[in-house]
Design an enzyme around this catalytic site. Structure first.
Site, PDB file in Angstrom:
ATOM      1  N   ASP A 185       8.160  72.416 -18.784  1.00  0.00           N
ATOM      2  CA  ASP A 185       7.841  71.524 -17.693  1.00  0.00           C
ATOM      3  C   ASP A 185       8.141  71.411 -16.390  1.00  0.00           C
ATOM      4  OD1 ASP A 185       7.501  68.307 -17.797  1.00  0.00           O
ATOM      5  OD2 ASP A 185       9.218  68.836 -16.461  1.00  0.00           O
ATOM      6  N   ALA A 224       5.241  66.743 -17.216  1.00  0.00           N
ATOM      7  CA  ALA A 224       4.234  67.625 -17.512  1.00  0.00           C
ATOM      8  C   ALA A 224       3.919  67.621 -18.878  1.00  0.00           C
ATOM      9  CB  ALA A 224       4.466  68.980 -16.952  1.00  0.00           C
ATOM     10  N   ASP A 225       5.295  67.814 -19.779  1.00  0.00           N
ATOM     11  CA  ASP A 225       5.362  67.797 -20.977  1.00  0.00           C
ATOM     12  C   ASP A 225       4.667  66.610 -21.640  1.00  0.00           C
ATOM     13  OD1 ASP A 225       6.221  70.206 -21.858  1.00  0.00           O
ATOM     14  OD2 ASP A 225       8.476  69.687 -21.708  1.00  0.00           O
ATOM     15  N   LEU A 226       4.947  65.530 -21.144  1.00  0.00           N
ATOM     16  CA  LEU A 226       4.709  64.355 -21.594  1.00  0.00           C
ATOM     17  C   LEU A 226       3.209  64.043 -21.506  1.00  0.00           C
ATOM     18  CD1 LEU A 226       7.691  62.083 -20.545  1.00  0.00           C
ATOM     19  CD2 LEU A 226       7.125  62.902 -23.063  1.00  0.00           C
ATOM     20  N   GLY A 250       1.017  66.115 -23.599  1.00  0.00           N
ATOM     21  CA  GLY A 250       1.025  65.800 -25.052  1.00  0.00           C
ATOM     22  C   GLY A 250       0.041  64.569 -25.097  1.00  0.00           C
TER      23      GLY A 250
END
Length: 393
Positions: free
Chosen positions: A138, A166-168, A171
């Site tokens: 992230d 960035a991860d969220l 996803g």
């Protein structure tokens, strides 16, 4: 019972770890998909992330899923996975390109088993290109995608944001791509490969900052708590604290000036136009705070909202959930875990009136549903006993 009827017809195989992939799986699970989380067996533990399986982060991220264990380093484990794929609608993965090809679980291989399979890949930088094999996390994407260059106060150096954005977003975009591919499958009858990355998600989320560069040639910089192009919009000090104020548009600017008792700002050369307010932002912000210093935050929040000027508190998490509007929205849901009792978790930020979501399952323990799921796809008790002895699950 599924968490929702909206996606209850679909089965999802989730091979992902860490956060972006499990977030995509949670999005689908919350809307009713039968998400089967595939983890390494207990004797090979090495994929405990999100603070461990007893942690609040893990409990939140993996609700509404079932869990099986499979040793994909064993040929029999890959064979079992391929049998699961035969009846699956979606597979989520975040392996390195060389790993999935070596295991024979890349899109080309699995689409031959199930041509209707929607195969979704999430990576740090993309499936091809000069950075495709790099490890990506992230904060790396936040930095490379430009976010850290516009976050924080000018002169203080780059700053990450306080969530794994960035991860969220990676996803959520992956889940969005999956739903688009499932809709397209209704027309074509065929699945396809869907892929996104943390870097792509982060660049996309730069939004108007991106267009400032691509269309105007501007390189955005840090603006701290103030909006970079719309003045006055930002954090302002009152008599007893801080509030956010957002003034967008000429009419709202006039209402703002009237509410603060400064109608002269409307015609003042330094502030009568958006461009002039930008040039003289330091003077204007100082004048605004002089006015706000006369009263407390509650007074100004009430007065400005009554005048049609957006304004709100700056809350910590406890204060955020105490807001009457947050309580009215009912975003917190309850679920009972057989391991930890009643839990309160954040629900989805979307309401579907006919097919709402709920929390139907607490996060599972590692492999909690292995034998249940493998029995569903035709493995006998003897098969299960043999595979367990062999360390397949």
């Amino acid at each position: 019972m599924p968490a929702s009827q909206a996606l209850s017809a679909f089965r999802v195989i989730d091979l992902t770890q860490v956060r972006a992939g499990p977030t995509a799986a949670r999005q689908l699970a919350d809307w009713g998909a039968d998400v089967i989380q595939v983890q390494m067996p207990e004797h090979m533990r090495g994929d405990d992330t999100l603070g461990g399986q007893e942690g609040s982060d893990y409990q939140y991220t993996h609700r509404n899923k079932r869990s099986i264990t499979l040793n994909l380093k064993e040929p029999d484990g890959v064979t079992v996975l391929k049998k699961l794929v035969e009846k699956a609608d979606v597979l989520l993965e975040n392996f390195r390109p060389d790993v999935k090809s070596r295991l024979g679980i890349d899109y080309e291989s699995l689409s031959k088993i199930n041509p209707r399979l929607v195969y979704a890949s999430i990576s740090g930088f993309g499936q091809t290109g000069p950075y495709a094999t790099r490890p990506g996390f992230d904060q790396i994407a936040q930095g490379m995608g430009g976010l850290m260059s516009v976050t924080g106060a000018q002169g203080d150096g780059p700053m990450r944001v306080g969530i794994p954005i960035a991860d969220l977003c990676g996803g959520i975009f992956a889940a969005y791509g999956v739903t688009v591919a499932l809709l397209e499958r209704e027309r074509s009858g065929r699945g396809q490969w869907v892929h996104t990355s943390l870097l792509e998600a982060m660049l996309y989320m730069m939004d108007f900052q991106t267009s400032r560069w691509t269309l105007d040639g501007d390189v955005p910089t840090q603006a701290g708590n103030f909006h970079p192009t719309s003045i006055p919009t930002g954090v302002y000090k009152t008599k007893d604290g801080f509030i956010n104020i957002a003034v967008f548009g000429g009419k709202i600017w006039e209402r703002f000036c009237e509410a603060l008792g400064s109608p002269d700002w409307i015609t003042d050369d330094r502030s009568k136009s958006k461009s002039n307010r930008s040039v003289h932002r330091d003077w204007l912000n100082a004048e605004i705070e002089k006015k706000l210093a006369a009263q407390g935050s509650d007074y100004w929040i009430e007065k400005l909202n009554a005048a049609g000027v957006a304004c709100g508190r700056i809350n910590n998490m406890q204060e955020a959930f105490a807001e009457p509007q947050v309580q009215h929205l009912g975003m917190l849901k309850k679920v009972t875990s057989k391991w930890f009792g009643e839990q309160t978790l954040m629900g989805q930020p979307i309401t579907l009136e006919r097919t709402p979501h709920t929390l139907a399952r607490a996060a599972p323990r590692r492999g909690e549903h292995t034998e249940e799921i493998l029995s569903e796809i035709g493995f006998s008790p003897e098969d299960l006993s043999r595979m367990k002895t062999a360390g397949v699950y």
